[in-house]
Scaffold this motif. Structure first.
Motif, mmCIF file in Angstrom:
data_model
loop_
_atom_site.group_PDB
_atom_site.id
_atom_site.type_symbol
_atom_site.label_atom_id
_atom_site.label_comp_id
_atom_site.label_asym_id
_atom_site.label_seq_id
_atom_site.Cartn_x
_atom_site.Cartn_y
_atom_site.Cartn_z
ATOM 1 N N HIS A 19 0.850 -1.193 0.000
ATOM 2 C CA HIS A 19 0.000 0.000 0.000
ATOM 3 C C HIS A 19 0.885 1.242 0.000
ATOM 4 N N GLU A 20 0.509 2.206 -0.825
ATOM 5 C CA GLU A 20 1.258 3.444 -0.999
ATOM 6 C C GLU A 20 0.592 4.559 -0.181
ATOM 7 N N THR A 21 1.343 5.154 0.725
ATOM 8 C CA THR A 21 0.858 6.298 1.498
ATOM 9 C C THR A 21 1.646 7.513 1.046
ATOM 10 N N LEU A 22 0.932 8.585 0.712
ATOM 11 C CA LEU A 22 1.561 9.793 0.195
ATOM 12 C C LEU A 22 1.378 10.962 1.152
ATOM 13 N N ARG A 23 2.447 11.750 1.323
ATOM 14 C CA ARG A 23 2.368 13.027 2.048
ATOM 15 C C ARG A 23 2.455 14.118 0.991
ATOM 16 N N TYR A 24 1.560 15.099 1.106
ATOM 17 C CA TYR A 24 1.488 16.187 0.133
ATOM 18 C C TYR A 24 2.146 17.449 0.676
ATOM 19 N N ASP A 25 2.394 18.394 -0.210
ATOM 20 C CA ASP A 25 3.085 19.628 0.173
ATOM 21 C C ASP A 25 2.313 20.457 1.193
ATOM 22 N N ASP A 26 1.014 20.232 1.343
ATOM 23 C CA ASP A 26 0.246 20.954 2.366
ATOM 24 C C ASP A 26 0.160 20.179 3.684
ATOM 25 N N GLY A 27 0.864 19.027 3.765
ATOM 26 C CA GLY A 27 0.879 18.224 4.991
ATOM 27 C C GLY A 27 -0.182 17.142 5.036
ATOM 28 N N SER A 28 -1.122 17.140 4.107
ATOM 29 C CA SER A 28 -2.168 16.122 4.116
ATOM 30 C C SER A 28 -1.603 14.788 3.634
ATOM 31 N N SER A 32 -3.443 4.099 -0.396
ATOM 32 C CA SER A 32 -4.109 3.253 -1.382
ATOM 33 C C SER A 32 -4.752 2.016 -0.765
ATOM 34 N N CYS A 33 -4.695 1.860 0.554
ATOM 35 C CA CYS A 33 -5.239 0.663 1.190
ATOM 36 C C CYS A 33 -6.764 0.694 1.257
ATOM 37 N N PRO A 34 -7.394 -0.481 1.397
ATOM 38 C CA PRO A 34 -8.854 -0.532 1.503
ATOM 39 C C PRO A 34 -9.395 0.259 2.699
ATOM 40 N N PRO A 78 8.600 -1.422 -4.190
ATOM 41 C CA PRO A 78 8.793 -2.783 -3.703
ATOM 42 C C PRO A 78 8.088 -3.816 -4.582
ATOM 43 N N GLU A 79 8.608 -5.023 -4.558
ATOM 44 C CA GLU A 79 7.958 -6.120 -5.263
ATOM 45 C C GLU A 79 6.562 -6.319 -4.685
ATOM 46 N N GLY A 80 5.588 -6.526 -5.527
ATOM 47 C CA GLY A 80 4.209 -6.718 -5.082
ATOM 48 C C GLY A 80 3.425 -5.431 -5.001
ATOM 49 N N ALA A 81 4.059 -4.294 -5.281
ATOM 50 C CA ALA A 81 3.351 -3.007 -5.244
ATOM 51 C C ALA A 81 2.382 -2.942 -6.418
ATOM 52 N N PRO A 82 1.253 -2.264 -6.220
ATOM 53 C CA PRO A 82 0.293 -2.155 -7.320
ATOM 54 C C PRO A 82 0.856 -1.323 -8.461
ATOM 55 N N LYS A 83 0.346 -1.557 -9.645
ATOM 56 C CA LYS A 83 0.736 -0.740 -10.791
ATOM 57 C C LYS A 83 0.226 0.668 -10.573
ATOM 58 N N PRO A 84 0.948 1.680 -11.060
ATOM 59 C CA PRO A 84 0.489 3.059 -10.887
ATOM 60 C C PRO A 84 -0.928 3.239 -11.409
ATOM 61 N N GLN A 85 -1.713 3.991 -10.677
ATOM 62 C CA GLN A 85 -3.075 4.284 -11.075
ATOM 63 C C GLN A 85 -3.426 5.687 -10.631
ATOM 64 N N ARG A 86 -4.600 6.109 -10.969
ATOM 65 C CA ARG A 86 -5.046 7.440 -10.586
ATOM 66 C C ARG A 86 -5.098 7.543 -9.067
ATOM 67 N N ARG A 87 -4.566 8.622 -8.514
ATOM 68 C CA ARG A 87 -4.557 8.805 -7.069
ATOM 69 C C ARG A 87 -5.696 9.712 -6.647
ATOM 70 N N PHE A 88 -6.250 9.394 -5.476
ATOM 71 C CA PHE A 88 -7.333 10.186 -4.917
ATOM 72 C C PHE A 88 -6.917 10.695 -3.551
ATOM 73 N N ASN A 89 -7.349 11.881 -3.212
ATOM 74 C CA ASN A 89 -7.112 12.422 -1.882
ATOM 75 C C ASN A 89 -8.456 12.930 -1.394
ATOM 76 N N PHE A 90 -8.948 12.368 -0.298
ATOM 77 C CA PHE A 90 -10.274 12.684 0.182
ATOM 78 C C PHE A 90 -10.274 13.542 1.445
ATOM 79 N N GLU A 91 -9.139 14.126 1.815
ATOM 80 C CA GLU A 91 -9.112 14.950 3.029
ATOM 81 C C GLU A 91 -9.749 16.286 2.757
#
Length: 91
Positions: A19-28, A32-34, A78-91
């Protein structure tokens, strides 16, 4: 528009996915986890990966992590990571 500035890759608790966790420039943060994509409590979206990063422990628990951006070295996926897809941010 927000830009992702740091990525954390966490192994799934079942061990069959990453699962990919992203930090954005505004701190949010987003993940990608369920848990992140499906769970909202009292108008707040969260998951265990986001809570780990907010607590400052992302570097200890993530399989790999690193900065993103024009001058950053590529972060190994890492091995087993999902293929890149559209990212969503719901904060």
């Amino acid at each position: 528009m927000k830009r992702a500035v740091h990525v954390y890759w966490f192994e799934s608790s079942s061990g069959d996915a990453m699962h990919e966790t992203l930090r954005y420039d505004d701190g949010s943060l987003s993940c990608s986890c369920p848990g992140w994509t499906r769970r909202v409590t009292a108008g707040v979206r969260t998951c265990k990966h986001v809570r780990i990063v907010k607590a400052g422990s992302g570097g200890m628990f993530a399989k790999t992590h690193g900065p993103l951006g024009d001058n950053a070295e590529p972060v190994p996926t890492p091995e087993g990571a999902p293929k890149p897809q559209r990212r969503f941010n719901f904060e």
